[in-house]
Design an enzyme around this catalytic site. Structure first.
Site, PDB file in Angstrom:
ATOM      1  N   GLU A   1      29.768 -19.146   2.430  1.00 10.94           N
ATOM      2  CA  GLU A   1      30.506 -19.405   1.189  1.00 10.94           C
ATOM      3  C   GLU A   1      31.961 -18.954   1.280  1.00 10.94           C
ATOM      4  O   GLU A   1      32.826 -19.477   0.585  1.00 10.94           O
ATOM      5  CB  GLU A   1      29.840 -18.690   0.007  1.00 10.94           C
ATOM      6  CG  GLU A   1      28.413 -19.110  -0.292  1.00 10.94           C
ATOM      7  CD  GLU A   1      27.389 -18.270   0.452  1.00 10.94           C
ATOM      8  OE1 GLU A   1      26.200 -18.365   0.126  1.00 10.94           O
ATOM      9  OE2 GLU A   1      27.803 -17.527   1.372  1.00 10.94           O
TER      10      GLU A   1
ATOM     11  N   PRO B   1      28.876  -2.666  15.736  1.00 10.74           N
ATOM     12  CA  PRO B   1      28.890  -3.562  14.571  1.00 10.74           C
ATOM     13  C   PRO B   1      30.304  -3.928  14.125  1.00 10.74           C
ATOM     14  O   PRO B   1      30.571  -5.073  13.748  1.00 10.74           O
ATOM     15  CB  PRO B   1      28.159  -2.750  13.494  1.00 10.74           C
ATOM     16  CG  PRO B   1      27.281  -1.817  14.250  1.00 10.74           C
ATOM     17  CD  PRO B   1      28.069  -1.457  15.474  1.00 10.74           C
TER      18      PRO B   1
ATOM     19  N   GLY C   1      23.497  -5.065 -24.448  1.00  3.78           N
ATOM     20  CA  GLY C   1      22.402  -5.755 -23.775  1.00  3.78           C
ATOM     21  C   GLY C   1      22.075  -7.038 -24.511  1.00  3.78           C
ATOM     22  O   GLY C   1      22.678  -7.356 -25.544  1.00  3.78           O
TER      23      GLY C   1
ATOM     24  N   CYS D   1      27.821  -2.188 -29.080  1.00  2.00           N
ATOM     25  CA  CYS D   1      27.448  -3.595 -29.173  1.00  2.00           C
ATOM     26  C   CYS D   1      25.994  -3.713 -29.664  1.00  2.00           C
ATOM     27  O   CYS D   1      25.708  -3.484 -30.832  1.00  2.00           O
ATOM     28  CB  CYS D   1      27.665  -4.285 -27.821  1.00  2.00           C
ATOM     29  SG  CYS D   1      27.642  -6.088 -27.894  1.00  2.00           S
TER      30      CYS D   1
ATOM     31  N   HIS E   1      33.340  -3.038 -26.897  1.00  2.00           N
ATOM     32  CA  HIS E   1      33.028  -2.279 -25.684  1.00  2.00           C
ATOM     33  C   HIS E   1      34.193  -1.358 -25.323  1.00  2.00           C
ATOM     34  O   HIS E   1      35.046  -1.707 -24.498  1.00  2.00           O
ATOM     35  CB  HIS E   1      32.731  -3.236 -24.524  1.00  2.00           C
ATOM     36  CG  HIS E   1      31.427  -3.939 -24.650  1.00  2.00           C
ATOM     37  ND1 HIS E   1      30.250  -3.450 -24.116  1.00  2.00           N
ATOM     38  CD2 HIS E   1      31.093  -5.092 -25.286  1.00  2.00           C
ATOM     39  CE1 HIS E   1      29.256  -4.273 -24.400  1.00  2.00           C
ATOM     40  NE2 HIS E   1      29.745  -5.280 -25.114  1.00  2.00           N
TER      41      HIS E   1
ATOM     42  N   GLU F   1      34.292   1.158 -23.476  1.00  2.00           N
ATOM     43  CA  GLU F   1      34.286   1.623 -22.085  1.00  2.00           C
ATOM     44  C   GLU F   1      35.217   0.798 -21.197  1.00  2.00           C
ATOM     45  O   GLU F   1      35.682   1.281 -20.156  1.00  2.00           O
ATOM     46  CB  GLU F   1      32.859   1.595 -21.515  1.00  2.00           C
ATOM     47  CG  GLU F   1      32.262   0.218 -21.268  1.00  2.00           C
ATOM     48  CD  GLU F   1      31.544  -0.370 -22.468  1.00  2.00           C
ATOM     49  OE1 GLU F   1      30.715  -1.284 -22.283  1.00  2.00           O
ATOM     50  OE2 GLU F   1      31.821   0.072 -23.599  1.00  2.00           O
TER      51      GLU F   1
END
Length: 543
Positions: free
Chosen positions: A148, A189, A353, A380, A515, A517
Site C-alpha cells: 500500500e 533486520p 464511545g 461525550c 472532548h 483531551e
C-alpha cells in the site's frame, strides 16, 4: 523555502514514527525554527472515522473537523501547533479526488495511472501551504515493503529530485533487537530494511535505531558501512521512561544536530530544552499519587484513549502528582456491583464511545460517583450516561434511555438532526452515511456565570472545544433535571444543544459533550483535567 524531512519505518510496525517525528519537530522548534508536521496514511479508507478503535486506535479530531490519525495528537502536544485537515491524507482521499477529477474530464481523456497521477497528487499534498515554514516533517505510515505504501515512497523519491539540492532528507526509523541467547544487538533486520528502501530508489540520510541499550561502536560502524550512511548518522533512539523525555533523549543522541548537518546548516545555538527538563522533573519526582478509574468500552486497546491518557498525565504534571490508571471494562458492572471495583479510586472517568454494549455499566459508575461523592468526569458518551442516570434515579424516569440503543418512550439522549456551524445550518438524518457525518471540530459553548465549570475556565463565559458526536442530550428534560440538582451549566450559543452538566453540591461531578483531551498539552494542561486531578488529590486524602 521549506526543507523537507521524510520519516519512514522499517522492520516492524508500531516503532513510534509519530512520536519520533513529534520529538524531532519539538527539537527543531526549540532551536527557533518554524515547523509543520504531516502524516500520510497508505490505507484506502477516506479517514479513520469509521475504523474500529481496536484496529486503528484513537481518532484525533482537529479544530476544522477532520477525523485524523492519532499521531497528529503527538504533533500537537509536542509542538503546540494546531493541526488541520491539510496535515493528514490517506490513499482513499487521494483516489477519491483523482476519480472525481477524472469523471469531470479534468485529465482530458488520459489514462489514469499510479505514476504520474497518484504520485503527483501525493507530491501536491506534501508541497501545499508550506511557504512560511522552515521545516516540513512528513511521516509515511506503515513500514517499508508494504504494498500500500509504494506510491508514497515513489512520490517522496521523486520529490527529492524535484526540490533544489539539499532541501530534502530521509530519516529511517528501525529496530535493533537484542537476542539474549547471543548477548548482542542484531543489525541484520535494519540492513534488510534499508536494502528494501534502496531498491526503490531511497537512500536514508539518517538511521534512527530503536533500542533498549547502548549501541556498541562496532555495531554502529557495521550499520554505517552496510547501510551506506555516515557513522554519526546512526542515531541511538534509546527507550525513555516517559514519552516527554524523548526530545531530550534524541538530542543527547545527536539527532537534531545530524539533521541540520544533513541540510548543511551550521547550528547557531543549542535548543532551549529547559521546559522539557522541568516537565520531566515533575513526572519523575511527584509529590503524591492518585488513582483514576477509566470505565470504558475499549480498555483492551489503550491507543483508543491516547489523548485521554496524555491529558490525565498533564493534569498530574499540573498538580505535581503521579496519575495511576485503573482500566475497568464497563460491561463487568452490568451483572456486578460497582462498589468493589471503585471503592479504592480517587476519581472516575467515563470516556467517549459508541453503542449499547457496556452502557449500563457506565450508568452504574456515574451513580456510584454521585452517591459516594467521588470526583466524576464524563466525556461525550460519559456525560450522556450521567444524565440518563440522573433521570432514572433522581427524577424517577425509569425508562430514560438513548435512542442510539433503540426506540424508547423517554429519549433523554437523541440523534441530532441539525445544528449551526457558524452561521450555516448543517443537517443529518438517520439514513445518512456514518463516515464524516457527526458534529465534528471546534464549536463554541456559553457558560453560566457562577458555575463550577466557568470558574475552572478562569471565569470565562464563552469557550471553544472540539466535538465528535451524533447524539445529544434532549433539552426537553432540562427543567426536570435541574430541579433535582443536575445543572446545565454550558449550552450552545443558540441554547439548543447541552454542552456541560454539573452537580454543585458534589465535590466534583462534571459531564461535557465535547472532548477536552484533544486540546491538552504538557506545557498547557487542559483546565478541566488539571481541576479533576486536583479534586482527586483531595479525595485521596479522604479515602
Amino acid at each position: 523555502m521549506a526543507r523537507y524531512i521524510f520519516i519512514t519505518g522499517g522492520v516492524v510496525s508500531s516503532l513510534g514514527k509519530g512520536l519520533a517525528s513529534a520529538a524531532l519537530g519539538a527539537l527543531l522548534q526549540a532551536r527557533g525554527y518554524k515547523v509543520r508536521l504531516r502524516k500520510l496514511d497508505p490505507y484506502l479508507n477516506l479517514d479513520p472515522g469509521t475504523m474500529s478503535p481496536y484496529q486503528h486506535g484513537e481518532v484525533f479530531v482537529t479544530d476544522d473537523g477532520a477525523e485524523t490519525d492519532l499521531d497528529l495528537g503527538h504533533y500537537e502536544r509536542f509542538t503546540g501547533r494546531p493541526a488541520t485537515r491539510q496535515d493528514n491524507i490517506t490513499t482513499g482521499r487521494i483516489y477519491q479526488d483523482i476519480l472525481t477529477r477524472e469523471r469531470r474530464g479534468d485529465y482530458l481523456g488520459a489514462t489514469i495511472q499510479v505514476i504520474p497521477h497518484v504520485t503527483n497528487a501525493i507530491k501536491a499534498f506534501i508541497l501545499d501551504g508550506n511557504d512560511d515554514h522552515d521545516f516540513v516533517l512528513c511521516e509515511i505510515g506503515g513500514t517499508v515493503g508494504d504494498i500500500e505504501g509504494l506510491p508514497f515512497f515513489e512520490a517522496i523519491r521523486q520529490l527529492k529530485n524535484d526540490l533544489p539540492r539539499g532541501h530534502a532528507i530521509y530519516v529511517h526509523l528501525t529496530l535493533l533487537p537484542f537476542i539474549p541467547s547471543a548477548g548482542e544487538l542484531k543489525t541484520k533486520p535494519t540492513q534488510h530494511s534499508v536494502k528494501e528502501l534502496r531498491s526503490i530508489g531511497i537512500q536514508p540520510d539518517i538511521l534512527l535505531c530503536r533500542t533498549d541499550r547502548e549501541i556498541p561502536a562496532e555495531e554502529r560502524r557495521k550499520l554505517g558501512l552496510f547501510c551506506n550512511v555516515r557513522e554519526s548518522a546512526v542515531i541511538e533512539a534509546r527507550d525513555a521512561d516517559n514519552i516527554y523525555a524523548v526530545p531530550e533523549v534524541y538530542h543527547a543522541a545527536g539527532l537534531d544536530d545530524e539533521v541540520l548537518a544533513a541540510f548543511g546548516i551550521e547550528p547557531a545555538a543549542p535548543p532551549a530544552l529547559k521546559g522539557w527538563h522541568d516537565i520531566n522533573e515533575r513526572i519523575r519526582n511527584p509529590e503524591g499519587a492518585v488513582t483514576i478509574a477509566i470505565v470504558g468500552k475499549y480498555t483492551g486497546m489503550k491507543d483508543a484513549y491516547k489523548s485521554l491518557i496524555e491529558a490525565l498525565s498533564h493534569g498530574g504534571i499540573a498538580n505535581k502528582v503521579k496519575v495511576n490508571l485503573d482500566w475497568i471494562e464497563s460491561e463487568v458492572f452490568e451483572n456486578e456491583d460497582a462498589a468493589p471495583f471503585l471503592e479504592h479510586v480517587d476519581g472516575i472517568l467515563v470516556p467517549g464511545g459508541f453503542g449499547q454494549r457496556g452502557a449500563e455499566g457506565k450508568i452504574k459508575a456515574a451513580r456510584f460517583a454521585r452517591e459516594r461523592h467521588v470526583p466524576y468526569f464524563g466525556i461525550c458518551f460519559g456525560m450522556q450516561m450521567a444524565v440518563i442516570e440522573a433521570a432514572r434515579n433522581l427524577v424517577g424516569i425509569s425508562d430514560a434511555n438513548s435512542t442510539e440503543f433503540g426506540p424508547t418512550r423517554e429519549p433523554l439522549v437523541g440523534l441530532m438532526t441539525e445544528w449551526l456551524r457558524g452561521s450555516e445550518l448543517e443537517k443529518r438524518s438517520k439514513a445518512g452515511d456514518l463516515g464524516g457525518t457527526m458534529r465534528l471540530g471546534a464549536y463554541p459553548a456559553m457558560l453560566k456565570r457562577g458555575s463550577r465549570v466557568s470558574g475552572i475556565y478562569g471565569g470565562a463565559v464563552e469557550i471553544s472545544e472540539r466535538h465528535r458526536h451524533r447524539y445529544e442530550v434532549n433539552t426537553a428534560y432540562k427543567d426536570r433535571l435541574e430541579q433535582h440538582g443536575l445543572r446545565f451549566s454550558g449550552l450552545s450559543p443558540d441554547g439548543v444543544l447541552p454542552e456541560i452538566v454539573e452537580y454543585q453540591d458534589h465535590p466534583w461531578f462534571i459531564g461535557v459533550q465535547y472532548h477536552p483531551e484533544l486540546k491538552s498539552r504538557p506545557f498547557e494542561p487542559h483546565p478541566l483535567f488539571a481541576s479533576f486531578i486536583q479534586a482527586a488529590v483531595v479525595q485521596s486524602r479522604l479515602v
